[in-house]
Design an enzyme around this catalytic site. Structure first.
Site, mmCIF file in Angstrom:
data_model
loop_
_atom_site.group_PDB
_atom_site.id
_atom_site.type_symbol
_atom_site.label_atom_id
_atom_site.label_comp_id
_atom_site.label_asym_id
_atom_site.label_seq_id
_atom_site.Cartn_x
_atom_site.Cartn_y
_atom_site.Cartn_z
ATOM 1 N N LYS A 35 0.857 -1.211 0.000
ATOM 2 C CA LYS A 35 0.000 0.000 0.000
ATOM 3 C C LYS A 35 0.882 1.247 0.000
ATOM 4 O O LYS A 35 0.634 2.199 -0.747
ATOM 5 C CB LYS A 35 -0.878 -0.004 1.258
ATOM 6 C CG LYS A 35 -2.322 -0.382 1.016
ATOM 7 C CD LYS A 35 -3.175 -0.144 2.243
ATOM 8 C CE LYS A 35 -4.587 -0.628 1.978
ATOM 9 N NZ LYS A 35 -5.411 -0.616 3.181
ATOM 10 N N ARG A 153 -18.984 8.377 5.172
ATOM 11 C CA ARG A 153 -19.539 7.236 4.434
ATOM 12 C C ARG A 153 -18.665 6.991 3.227
ATOM 13 O O ARG A 153 -18.141 7.939 2.617
ATOM 14 C CB ARG A 153 -20.965 7.564 3.939
ATOM 15 C CG ARG A 153 -22.017 7.707 5.016
ATOM 16 C CD ARG A 153 -23.225 8.441 4.478
ATOM 17 N NE ARG A 153 -22.832 9.782 4.089
ATOM 18 C CZ ARG A 153 -23.558 10.555 3.293
ATOM 19 N NH1 ARG A 153 -24.665 10.093 2.737
ATOM 20 N NH2 ARG A 153 -23.153 11.776 2.993
ATOM 21 N N GLU A 154 -18.518 5.745 2.851
ATOM 22 C CA GLU A 154 -17.759 5.436 1.638
ATOM 23 C C GLU A 154 -18.529 5.967 0.438
ATOM 24 O O GLU A 154 -19.746 5.978 0.421
ATOM 25 C CB GLU A 154 -17.519 3.934 1.541
ATOM 26 C CG GLU A 154 -16.581 3.461 2.639
ATOM 27 C CD GLU A 154 -16.326 1.966 2.607
ATOM 28 O OE1 GLU A 154 -16.011 1.411 3.675
ATOM 29 O OE2 GLU A 154 -16.482 1.380 1.543
ATOM 30 N N LEU A 269 -34.149 5.813 5.027
ATOM 31 C CA LEU A 269 -35.413 5.053 5.029
ATOM 32 C C LEU A 269 -35.614 4.404 3.666
ATOM 33 O O LEU A 269 -36.731 4.222 3.208
ATOM 34 C CB LEU A 269 -36.591 5.981 5.363
ATOM 35 C CG LEU A 269 -36.762 6.436 6.813
ATOM 36 C CD1 LEU A 269 -37.990 7.338 6.949
ATOM 37 C CD2 LEU A 269 -36.857 5.260 7.773
ATOM 38 N N CYS A 279 -18.794 -1.335 8.030
ATOM 39 C CA CYS A 279 -19.110 -0.692 9.327
ATOM 40 C C CYS A 279 -20.377 -1.204 9.996
ATOM 41 O O CYS A 279 -20.306 -1.802 11.076
ATOM 42 C CB CYS A 279 -19.176 0.822 9.125
ATOM 43 S SG CYS A 279 -17.568 1.503 8.725
ATOM 44 N N LYS A 339 -22.792 -0.777 -1.802
ATOM 45 C CA LYS A 339 -23.690 0.350 -2.059
ATOM 46 C C LYS A 339 -23.153 1.103 -3.248
ATOM 47 O O LYS A 339 -22.012 0.893 -3.668
ATOM 48 C CB LYS A 339 -23.778 1.266 -0.847
ATOM 49 C CG LYS A 339 -22.521 2.029 -0.547
ATOM 50 C CD LYS A 339 -22.767 3.071 0.517
ATOM 51 C CE LYS A 339 -21.638 4.038 0.583
ATOM 52 N NZ LYS A 339 -21.863 5.116 1.555
HETATM 53 C C1 UDX Z 1 -11.231 1.505 9.829
HETATM 54 C C2 UDX Z 1 -11.691 0.655 10.944
HETATM 55 O O1 UDX Z 1 -11.457 -0.631 10.553
HETATM 56 C C3 UDX Z 1 -13.142 0.738 11.191
HETATM 57 O O2 UDX Z 1 -13.436 0.189 12.435
HETATM 58 C C4 UDX Z 1 -13.588 2.072 11.314
HETATM 59 O O3 UDX Z 1 -14.952 2.034 11.344
HETATM 60 C C5 UDX Z 1 -13.101 2.806 10.195
HETATM 61 O O4 UDX Z 1 -11.673 2.744 10.087
HETATM 62 P P1 UDX Z 1 -11.027 1.125 7.297
HETATM 63 O O5 UDX Z 1 -10.300 2.411 7.121
HETATM 64 O O6 UDX Z 1 -11.993 0.762 6.285
HETATM 65 O O7 UDX Z 1 -11.806 1.070 8.674
HETATM 66 O O8 UDX Z 1 -9.943 -0.008 7.622
HETATM 67 P P2 UDX Z 1 -9.031 -0.785 6.664
HETATM 68 O O9 UDX Z 1 -9.418 -0.502 5.275
HETATM 69 O O10 UDX Z 1 -9.009 -2.142 7.212
HETATM 70 O O11 UDX Z 1 -7.594 -0.073 6.882
HETATM 71 C C6 UDX Z 1 -6.842 -0.264 8.014
HETATM 72 C C7 UDX Z 1 -5.390 0.043 7.616
HETATM 73 O O12 UDX Z 1 -4.569 -0.068 8.774
HETATM 74 C C8 UDX Z 1 -4.840 -0.949 6.595
HETATM 75 O O13 UDX Z 1 -4.243 -0.239 5.538
HETATM 76 C C9 UDX Z 1 -3.781 -1.733 7.369
HETATM 77 O O14 UDX Z 1 -2.675 -2.108 6.568
HETATM 78 C C10 UDX Z 1 -3.364 -0.728 8.424
HETATM 79 N N1 UDX Z 1 -2.806 -1.318 9.642
HETATM 80 C C11 UDX Z 1 -3.480 -2.299 10.301
HETATM 81 C C12 UDX Z 1 -1.573 -0.821 10.117
HETATM 82 O O15 UDX Z 1 -0.968 0.050 9.513
HETATM 83 N N2 UDX Z 1 -1.059 -1.350 11.272
HETATM 84 C C13 UDX Z 1 -1.695 -2.346 11.951
HETATM 85 O O16 UDX Z 1 -1.183 -2.784 12.975
HETATM 86 C C14 UDX Z 1 -2.953 -2.833 11.450
HETATM 87 C C1 UDX Z 2 -21.679 4.022 7.358
HETATM 88 C C2 UDX Z 2 -22.170 5.269 8.096
HETATM 89 O O1 UDX Z 2 -23.149 5.926 7.311
HETATM 90 C C3 UDX Z 2 -21.008 6.212 8.350
HETATM 91 O O2 UDX Z 2 -21.433 7.334 9.123
HETATM 92 C C4 UDX Z 2 -19.922 5.470 9.143
HETATM 93 O O3 UDX Z 2 -18.829 6.284 9.359
HETATM 94 C C5 UDX Z 2 -19.498 4.233 8.405
HETATM 95 O O4 UDX Z 2 -20.626 3.407 8.135
HETATM 96 P P1 UDX Z 2 -21.037 3.364 4.890
HETATM 97 O O5 UDX Z 2 -20.917 1.994 5.425
HETATM 98 O O6 UDX Z 2 -20.000 3.891 4.006
HETATM 99 O O7 UDX Z 2 -21.203 4.420 6.113
HETATM 100 O O8 UDX Z 2 -22.396 3.386 4.041
HETATM 101 P P2 UDX Z 2 -23.875 3.930 4.198
HETATM 102 O O9 UDX Z 2 -24.100 4.953 3.168
HETATM 103 O O10 UDX Z 2 -24.170 4.256 5.586
HETATM 104 O O11 UDX Z 2 -24.683 2.600 3.777
HETATM 105 C C6 UDX Z 2 -24.548 1.464 4.582
HETATM 106 C C7 UDX Z 2 -25.419 0.346 4.020
HETATM 107 O O12 UDX Z 2 -26.792 0.635 4.247
HETATM 108 C C8 UDX Z 2 -25.249 0.141 2.520
HETATM 109 O O13 UDX Z 2 -25.287 -1.245 2.238
HETATM 110 C C9 UDX Z 2 -26.487 0.833 1.937
HETATM 111 O O14 UDX Z 2 -26.894 0.248 0.717
HETATM 112 C C10 UDX Z 2 -27.526 0.545 3.028
HETATM 113 N N1 UDX Z 2 -28.622 1.536 3.103
HETATM 114 C C11 UDX Z 2 -28.320 2.839 3.397
HETATM 115 C C12 UDX Z 2 -29.937 1.103 2.924
HETATM 116 O O15 UDX Z 2 -30.199 -0.064 2.668
HETATM 117 N N2 UDX Z 2 -30.949 2.025 3.053
HETATM 118 C C13 UDX Z 2 -30.700 3.348 3.346
HETATM 119 O O16 UDX Z 2 -31.655 4.119 3.435
HETATM 120 C C14 UDX Z 2 -29.337 3.769 3.513
#
Ligand code: UDX
Ligand code: UDX
Length: 468
Positions: A35, A153-154, A269, A279, A339
């Site tokens: 990465k 949100r992603e 909704l 998440c 999503k």
């Molecule tokens: C992270 C958390 O997993 C999640 O709980 C929170 O909701 C959002 O932040 P995300 O950013 O999606 O989610 O995590 P991920 O994509 O798994 O990235 C974590 C990064 O940390 C990876 O790039 C991994 O290589 C790095 N990592 C992990 C370190 O650098 N050191 C470590 O010891 C473990």
């Molecule tokens: C979520 C939270 O929104 C964000 O605040 C947190 O930091 C990380 O988790 P994310 O997982 O990126 O963000 O996606 P989100 O847009 O919340 O959607 C989550 C899931 O719910 C998706 O599968 C989406 O399709 C579903 N969804 C969302 C529904 O089915 N109905 C809705 O009305 C909204």
């Protein structure tokens, strides 16, 4: 300010790039050499609007990448921890990465530092991080541990970070609170938004961002409770959609009537095949587990998870009710990501359904605007990866809509119908209007609304959602 961000995942990389854009000097640390190399070479490992722009703007200047955590700690005043907190078998959050990072941070504390949880973690994690660092002989006066949950949100991560509904800082000392206030001042004072090169403000956001200062424990709970509430809202409307199907009501009308209540609000909704992603599934499980540990039996969250799982089974039953047997059927699938707007397939309901349909002997041809590569890593040659929505529909017995990509809402229906073997669309995201689909000659199944046939007459629905 000199800041370190540990973890270059969705949260770490977006937070790092945005903090650099606010004017801070940011070192993003990751132990994944692949990465790091990609990031240093100008690649952008995740699909997020505006992220390539911010990385190009700051890479090698205010934004650097390193694998040397202790050096980053020595150079920084504030260290954000954004490593993964995946679920364990029993649903608790696996905090071993957070612990190993805390141990390493201890070795780099050469002056006052604030260690900030950015990952979603259960309540009490900040106390554990403090204990771990003290165990390594660190002077208790030389650091504080704070919580600054991320609500991005992603798909809209950059704008969610820069135009947040609120910034929550959970600090147990004024000294650490002041440092975090200083970091976010360009957003809370509004100066960032005056800049000509500021990322454009999206609709439905307000500036400047309000800051909410709480204890570290309360901030940790704010994040879990917020995600659990949003997941509950989705499961609630999916449950109501099932009642609509049983009685022949229309979920769109119900959502409008319910969501117009200012105490409820229309957002989150949207009925469908259930929530997915990195998440909601893990955070609802982790919140359920930590509540149990604290002696509170949060049974409501069990039902939130149960409804979500059942929503997928209901959709499978709908496909069977449309096609009878599934063995040997050719299915076109639109959407693989969890999503719309992202390439992420973690806990994707779409992927779950594709794998379930393959197990039932169906053949799948699928298209997704961004998640094909990540899906190929999981599905390999088990499905055909089509290069357009129309190619995915070509010769199919039915077309399934599994991810709410905007581009799927604007397809050429007559071309779609000419590609399909039978004009059957089974929509798990309610992207289309039943009347429009019927007028276009489709038999159209959706969530919480009556099935429509080309003759425009809604099929009478029996108690179990099957045609009478
Ligand atoms: C992270 C958390 O997993 C999640 O709980 C929170 O909701 C959002 O932040 P995300 O950013 O999606 O989610 O995590 P991920 O994509 O798994 O990235 C974590 C990064 O940390 C990876 O790039 C991994 O290589 C790095 N990592 C992990 C370190 O650098 N050191 C470590 O010891 C473990
Ligand atoms: C979520 C939270 O929104 C964000 O605040 C947190 O930091 C990380 O988790 P994310 O997982 O990126 O963000 O996606 P989100 O847009 O919340 O959607 C989550 C899931 O719910 C998706 O599968 C989406 O399709 C579903 N969804 C969302 C529904 O089915 N109905 C809705 O009305 C909204």
């Amino acid at each position: 300010m000199q800041i370190a961000v540990v973890g270059s995942g969705y949260v770490g990389l977006v937070a790092g790039a945005c903090l650099a854009d606010l004017g801070h000097d940011v070192m993003v640390v990751d132990n994944d050499q692949g990465k790091l190399a990609a990031l240093r070479n100008g690649q952008v490992p995740i699909h997020e609007n505006f992220l390539p722009e911010l990385l190009n703007r700051h890479r090698g200047r205010r934004l650097t990448f390193s694998d040397d955590l202790q050096e980053a700690v020595r150079l920084s005043s504030v260290i954000f921890v954004a490593v993964g907190t995946p679920p364990t078998e029993s649903g608790e959050a696996d905090l071993s990465y957070v612990e190993s990072v805390a141990r390493e941070i201890a070795g780099g504390i050469n002056a006052y530092k604030v260690i900030v949880e950015k990952s979603t973690v259960p309540v009490y994690t900040s106390e554990w991080v403090r204990k771990i660092i003290l165990r390594h002989g660190t002077d208790p006066e030389l650091f504080d541990v704070a919580s600054n949950p991320e609500f991005l949100r992603e798909g809209t991560a950059v704008t969610d970070f820069l135009f947040p509904d609120r910034i929550v800082i959970g600090c147990d000392t004024e000294r650490s609170a002041n440092l975090l206030r200083e970091i976010y001042a360009p957003l809370t004072a509004g100066s960032y938004y005056q800049r000509a090169d500021a990322i454009p403000q999206p609709d439905r956001t307000s500036i400047p961002a309000p800051i909410i200062v709480t204890s570290a424990k309360s901030a940790e709970l704010i994040k879990h409770a917020s995600n659990a509430f949003l997941a509950m809202k989705i499961s609630f409307i999916n449950a109501v959609a099932s009642v609509c199907e049983a009685v022949g009501a229309n979920i769109n009308q119900v959502v409008h009537g319910v969501g117009t209540d200012s105490r409820i609000g229309p957002r989150f909704l949207n009925p469908g095949i259930g929530y997915g992603g990195s998440c909601f599934p893990k955070d609802v499980m982790a919140f359920r587990a930590v509540a149990r540990e604290c002696g509170y039996d949060f049974r409501l969250l069990d039902e939130v998870m149960h409804i979500n799982e059942d929503q997928r089974q209901r959709f499978l039953r709908k496909v069977r009710s449309a096609l009878w047997t599934l063995r040997g059927k050719n299915l076109g699938v639109l959407g693989l990501a969890f999503k719309g707007g992202t390439d992420d397939i973690r806990e994707s309901p779409a992927l779950f359904l594709v794998q379930a349909l393959l197990q039932e002997g169906s053949k799948v041809s699928a298209y997704d605007p961004a998640a094909m590569n990540r899906s190929r890593e999981v599905l390999g040659s088990a499905i055909k990866f089509a290069d357009s929505p129309y190619a995915a529909a070509h010769g199919a017995d039915a077309l399934l809509i599994l991810t709410e990509w905007e581009e799927f809402a604007n397809l050429d229906f007559s071309r779609l119908r000419s590609e399909l073997k039978y004009p059957i669309v089974i929509d798990g995201r309610n992207l289309y209007e039943p009347e429009v689909m019927a007028a276009q000659g489709f038999t159209y199944y959706s969530v919480g609304r009556a099935t429509c046939h080309p003759d425009g007459v809604p099929a009478a629905m029996s108690k179990n959602g099957k045609k009478a």
